[in-house]
Design a protein around this motif. Structure first.
Motif, PDB file in Angstrom:
ATOM      1  N   SER A 133       0.838  -1.193   0.000  1.00  0.00           N
ATOM      2  CA  SER A 133       0.000   0.000   0.000  1.00  0.00           C
ATOM      3  C   SER A 133       0.881   1.254   0.000  1.00  0.00           C
ATOM      4  O   SER A 133       0.594   2.226  -0.713  1.00  0.00           O
ATOM      5  N   THR A 137       0.957   4.457  -2.600  1.00  0.00           N
ATOM      6  CA  THR A 137       0.883   5.897  -2.303  1.00  0.00           C
ATOM      7  C   THR A 137       2.124   6.617  -2.804  1.00  0.00           C
ATOM      8  O   THR A 137       2.024   7.761  -3.250  1.00  0.00           O
ATOM      9  N   ASP A 142      -4.345   7.032  -4.470  1.00  0.00           N
ATOM     10  CA  ASP A 142      -4.944   7.368  -3.181  1.00  0.00           C
ATOM     11  C   ASP A 142      -4.940   6.128  -2.279  1.00  0.00           C
ATOM     12  O   ASP A 142      -4.648   5.020  -2.724  1.00  0.00           O
ATOM     13  N   LYS A 143      -5.278   6.338  -1.016  1.00  0.00           N
ATOM     14  CA  LYS A 143      -5.178   5.275  -0.009  1.00  0.00           C
ATOM     15  C   LYS A 143      -6.019   4.051  -0.382  1.00  0.00           C
ATOM     16  O   LYS A 143      -5.548   2.920  -0.294  1.00  0.00           O
ATOM     17  N   SER A 146      -4.486   2.288  -3.358  1.00  0.00           N
ATOM     18  CA  SER A 146      -3.235   1.662  -2.917  1.00  0.00           C
ATOM     19  C   SER A 146      -3.508   0.374  -2.141  1.00  0.00           C
ATOM     20  O   SER A 146      -2.804  -0.628  -2.321  1.00  0.00           O
ATOM     21  N   ASN A 147      -4.529   0.413  -1.283  1.00  0.00           N
ATOM     22  CA  ASN A 147      -4.897  -0.794  -0.530  1.00  0.00           C
ATOM     23  C   ASN A 147      -5.384  -1.901  -1.464  1.00  0.00           C
ATOM     24  O   ASN A 147      -5.053  -3.076  -1.264  1.00  0.00           O
TER      25      ASN A 147
END
Length: 186
Positions: A133, A137, A142-143, A146-147
């Protein structure tokens, strides 16, 4: 005190090979003693809790490897994002011998291993997800994206290891490593 016949790093590496290939239930103390080069009594001396202690030590060894070869690279300030990704993927390639080696997490999720090591396995997976993740980033995603990419990475690694092993070919694993790079650099 007599010197140890086998140093800890070599011992844990050998023990890991048995756990990787046979899982917790399939790995007997005879198997572990044979690969270690130690008698069962010596193995019990080092690991008084038997097979469970051995697996916990192996998981600690894997965690140490992860910190050195993945986490420290991902969080290094002086390495470009492209170089981080490349180094991490090279480390993963080495860890799994280009797809020839099984994953210890996969081996321990079968049979009794999952119930004995749930917390350790979950923590390990979360560490891998956090690092991938972070790579996302770093590449500007974005978070949430990325996750999602981090989950895709683990699925690609784990799935391709199974397929490579079943087919007796490193091709699926090698293709997945390429696809992981493309996942971030598009």
């Amino acid at each position: 005190m007599r010197p140890q016949k086998v140093n800890d790093v070599e011992l844990l590496s050998r023990l890991m090979s048995v756990i990787r290939s046979k899982g917790y239930d399939g790995a007997s103390l005879n198997d572990l003693a044979a690969v270690s080069g130690l008698k069962k009594a010596s193995l019990y001396h080092r690991f008084p809790g038997g097979k469970k202690d051995i697996v916990l030590a192996v998981l600690g060894y894997v965690d140490d490897w992860f910190v050195k070869h993945i986490q420290e690279i991902v969080y290094a300030k002086d390495i470009s994002k492209e170089d981080k990704l490349s180094r991490v993927l090279n480390s993963i390639n080495e860890l799994y011998a280009c797809g020839l080696e099984s994953c210890i997490v996969g081996a321990l999720t079968l049979g009794g291993g999952i119930s004995l090591f749930t917390n350790e396995l979950k923590t390990g997976i979360e560490s891998w997800l956090d690092c991938f993740s972070k790579i996302g980033t770093d590449f500007g995603y974005d978070k949430e994206e990325s996750n999602q990419k981090a989950i895709q990475v683990l699925v690609k690694i784990q799935g391709s290891l199974i397929v490579s092993k079943a087919c007796g070919s490193t091709h699926p694993f090698n293709e997945s490593i390429k696809e992981i790079k493309e996942l971030y650099i598009s």
